[in-house]
Design a protein around this motif. Sequence first.
Motif, PDB file in Angstrom:
ATOM      1  N   GLY A 147       0.787  -1.222   0.000  1.00  0.00           N
ATOM      2  CA  GLY A 147       0.000   0.000   0.000  1.00  0.00           C
ATOM      3  C   GLY A 147       0.823   1.278   0.000  1.00  0.00           C
ATOM      4  N   VAL A 148       2.122   1.172  -0.178  1.00  0.00           N
ATOM      5  CA  VAL A 148       2.995   2.333  -0.115  1.00  0.00           C
ATOM      6  C   VAL A 148       4.096   2.195  -1.163  1.00  0.00           C
ATOM      7  N   ALA A 149       4.612   3.319  -1.648  1.00  0.00           N
ATOM      8  CA  ALA A 149       5.689   3.296  -2.639  1.00  0.00           C
ATOM      9  C   ALA A 149       6.942   2.650  -2.049  1.00  0.00           C
ATOM     10  N   THR A 150       7.516   1.712  -2.785  1.00  0.00           N
ATOM     11  CA  THR A 150       8.740   1.047  -2.343  1.00  0.00           C
ATOM     12  C   THR A 150       9.714   0.910  -3.504  1.00  0.00           C
ATOM     13  N   ASP A 151      10.947   0.671  -3.168  1.00  0.00           N
ATOM     14  CA  ASP A 151      11.979   0.373  -4.160  1.00  0.00           C
ATOM     15  C   ASP A 151      12.645  -0.917  -3.727  1.00  0.00           C
ATOM     16  N   ARG A 152      12.370  -2.003  -4.451  1.00  0.00           N
ATOM     17  CA  ARG A 152      12.846  -3.341  -4.094  1.00  0.00           C
ATOM     18  C   ARG A 152      12.479  -3.679  -2.647  1.00  0.00           C
ATOM     19  N   GLY A 153      11.264  -3.338  -2.286  1.00  0.00           N
ATOM     20  CA  GLY A 153      10.747  -3.676  -0.969  1.00  0.00           C
ATOM     21  C   GLY A 153      11.073  -2.682   0.126  1.00  0.00           C
ATOM     22  N   LEU A 154      11.900  -1.681  -0.170  1.00  0.00           N
ATOM     23  CA  LEU A 154      12.285  -0.703   0.842  1.00  0.00           C
ATOM     24  C   LEU A 154      11.385   0.533   0.765  1.00  0.00           C
ATOM     25  N   GLY A 155      10.895   0.980   1.941  1.00  0.00           N
ATOM     26  CA  GLY A 155      10.163   2.226   2.004  1.00  0.00           C
ATOM     27  C   GLY A 155      11.127   3.394   1.909  1.00  0.00           C
ATOM     28  N   LYS A 156      10.583   4.601   1.907  1.00  0.00           N
ATOM     29  CA  LYS A 156      11.385   5.803   1.688  1.00  0.00           C
ATOM     30  C   LYS A 156      12.536   5.923   2.675  1.00  0.00           C
ATOM     31  N   ASP A 157      12.272   5.831   3.973  1.00  0.00           N
ATOM     32  CA  ASP A 157      13.319   6.029   4.977  1.00  0.00           C
ATOM     33  C   ASP A 157      14.420   4.992   4.843  1.00  0.00           C
ATOM     34  N   ASP A 158      14.022   3.712   4.685  1.00  0.00           N
ATOM     35  CA  ASP A 158      15.022   2.648   4.581  1.00  0.00           C
ATOM     36  C   ASP A 158      15.813   2.771   3.276  1.00  0.00           C
ATOM     37  N   TYR A 159      15.146   3.187   2.205  1.00  0.00           N
ATOM     38  CA  TYR A 159      15.850   3.321   0.927  1.00  0.00           C
ATOM     39  C   TYR A 159      16.925   4.395   1.016  1.00  0.00           C
ATOM     40  N   PHE A 160      16.569   5.583   1.546  1.00  0.00           N
ATOM     41  CA  PHE A 160      17.549   6.666   1.592  1.00  0.00           C
ATOM     42  C   PHE A 160      18.669   6.383   2.596  1.00  0.00           C
ATOM     43  N   MET A 162      19.885   3.367   3.101  1.00  0.00           N
ATOM     44  CA  MET A 162      20.741   2.462   2.339  1.00  0.00           C
ATOM     45  C   MET A 162      21.524   3.226   1.283  1.00  0.00           C
ATOM     46  N   ALA A 163      20.850   4.148   0.576  1.00  0.00           N
ATOM     47  CA  ALA A 163      21.502   4.908  -0.490  1.00  0.00           C
ATOM     48  C   ALA A 163      22.641   5.760   0.043  1.00  0.00           C
ATOM     49  N   GLU A 164      22.389   6.448   1.152  1.00  0.00           N
ATOM     50  CA  GLU A 164      23.426   7.300   1.737  1.00  0.00           C
ATOM     51  C   GLU A 164      24.623   6.478   2.187  1.00  0.00           C
ATOM     52  N   ASN A 166      25.578   3.555   0.917  1.00  0.00           N
ATOM     53  CA  ASN A 166      26.289   3.070  -0.272  1.00  0.00           C
ATOM     54  C   ASN A 166      27.084   4.182  -0.943  1.00  0.00           C
ATOM     55  N   ILE A 167      26.516   5.395  -0.941  1.00  0.00           N
ATOM     56  CA  ILE A 167      27.234   6.528  -1.518  1.00  0.00           C
ATOM     57  C   ILE A 167      28.468   6.848  -0.689  1.00  0.00           C
ATOM     58  N   GLU A 168      28.311   6.832   0.628  1.00  0.00           N
ATOM     59  CA  GLU A 168      29.425   7.129   1.538  1.00  0.00           C
ATOM     60  C   GLU A 168      30.549   6.115   1.367  1.00  0.00           C
ATOM     61  N   GLU A 169      30.159   4.853   1.185  1.00  0.00           N
ATOM     62  CA  GLU A 169      31.156   3.784   1.084  1.00  0.00           C
ATOM     63  C   GLU A 169      31.616   3.567  -0.358  1.00  0.00           C
ATOM     64  N   GLY A 170      30.922   4.202  -1.315  1.00  0.00           N
ATOM     65  CA  GLY A 170      31.291   4.051  -2.716  1.00  0.00           C
ATOM     66  C   GLY A 170      31.005   2.678  -3.282  1.00  0.00           C
ATOM     67  N   THR A 171      30.048   1.953  -2.683  1.00  0.00           N
ATOM     68  CA  THR A 171      29.776   0.584  -3.118  1.00  0.00           C
ATOM     69  C   THR A 171      28.900   0.518  -4.352  1.00  0.00           C
ATOM     70  N   TRP A 172      28.416   1.666  -4.859  1.00  0.00           N
ATOM     71  CA  TRP A 172      27.587   1.673  -6.057  1.00  0.00           C
ATOM     72  C   TRP A 172      28.409   1.936  -7.314  1.00  0.00           C
ATOM     73  N   TRP A 186      24.321  10.674  -9.919  1.00  0.00           N
ATOM     74  CA  TRP A 186      24.113   9.434 -10.659  1.00  0.00           C
ATOM     75  C   TRP A 186      22.904   8.676 -10.121  1.00  0.00           C
ATOM     76  N   VAL A 187      22.791   8.607  -8.801  1.00  0.00           N
ATOM     77  CA  VAL A 187      21.673   7.917  -8.177  1.00  0.00           C
ATOM     78  C   VAL A 187      20.382   8.704  -8.383  1.00  0.00           C
TER      79      VAL A 187
END
Length: 245
Positions: A147-160, A162-164, A166-172, A186-187
């Motif tokens: 019932g809510v927008a997700t990205d590969r099962g992650l909601g907004k808070d969990d997605y960002f 994770m994104a931050e 990965n960006i900090e660690e350069g794993t993307w 890029w993201v």
Amino acid sequence: MKLLLLSVFVLLLGACSAGEAADKKENSVVSEAAASEVVKDEDTKPEVELVEANGNTKLIQWLSDSMDRGNHDYDTMAHSELVVELNYSEANRGDVIYYKTPESAVEKNPQLPEFYIARVVGLPGETVEIRAGQVYVDDKKLDTFYGVATDRGLGKDDYFKMAEQNIEEGTWTTDEEVSKKELITWVNMDAKEEYFATSIEPVKVTTEAVFVLVDQWWRGTDSRDFGELPLERVEGKVIGYVKNK
């Protein structure tokens, strides 16, 4: 006499004020109760089961990540074929259905397959709306995993989060010369912010139709694009991955 009349007036005024306060409190309680109403679906599970095929089923391939919740869900490149139970007779919220793609969607994107899969969110007679990434049914919050927008099962808070990380660690990226600022571009964080704030106007579903959504909204086509889906276009319900013989 004047003193007596004044006293009565004060008493009446106090009674009116108390009554108004009680009415306001009651109305407030009613409003809070209405606001707290939700539509739940405790029967539908995020996991896709392994099932047996039989005479009332067909096997299909689905080569898309539109239903991905973090485990390549429904993607037959990563899993076995999908089992579709034929003769879909009763629509239930949460069902993943297999249907003929509406012509209006194909006109916009000729690359779409002849048949598509998505999840039933709105039932016949209901009104579906999306506000800031949250689905509402008849003005009630749809309180379930789809019932809510997700990205590969992650909601907004969990997605960002994770994104931050990965960006900090350069794993993307494997490019050591790519800066953190370039990674953020890029993201495309702004686009993700916009995605998680997805909104659509209310859609009233007629008696012989449903409102469907893919699980990963940004990767698929559904009722946000073509409106309600007539039940006559539904060939069956996806019940799981076929068990390997």
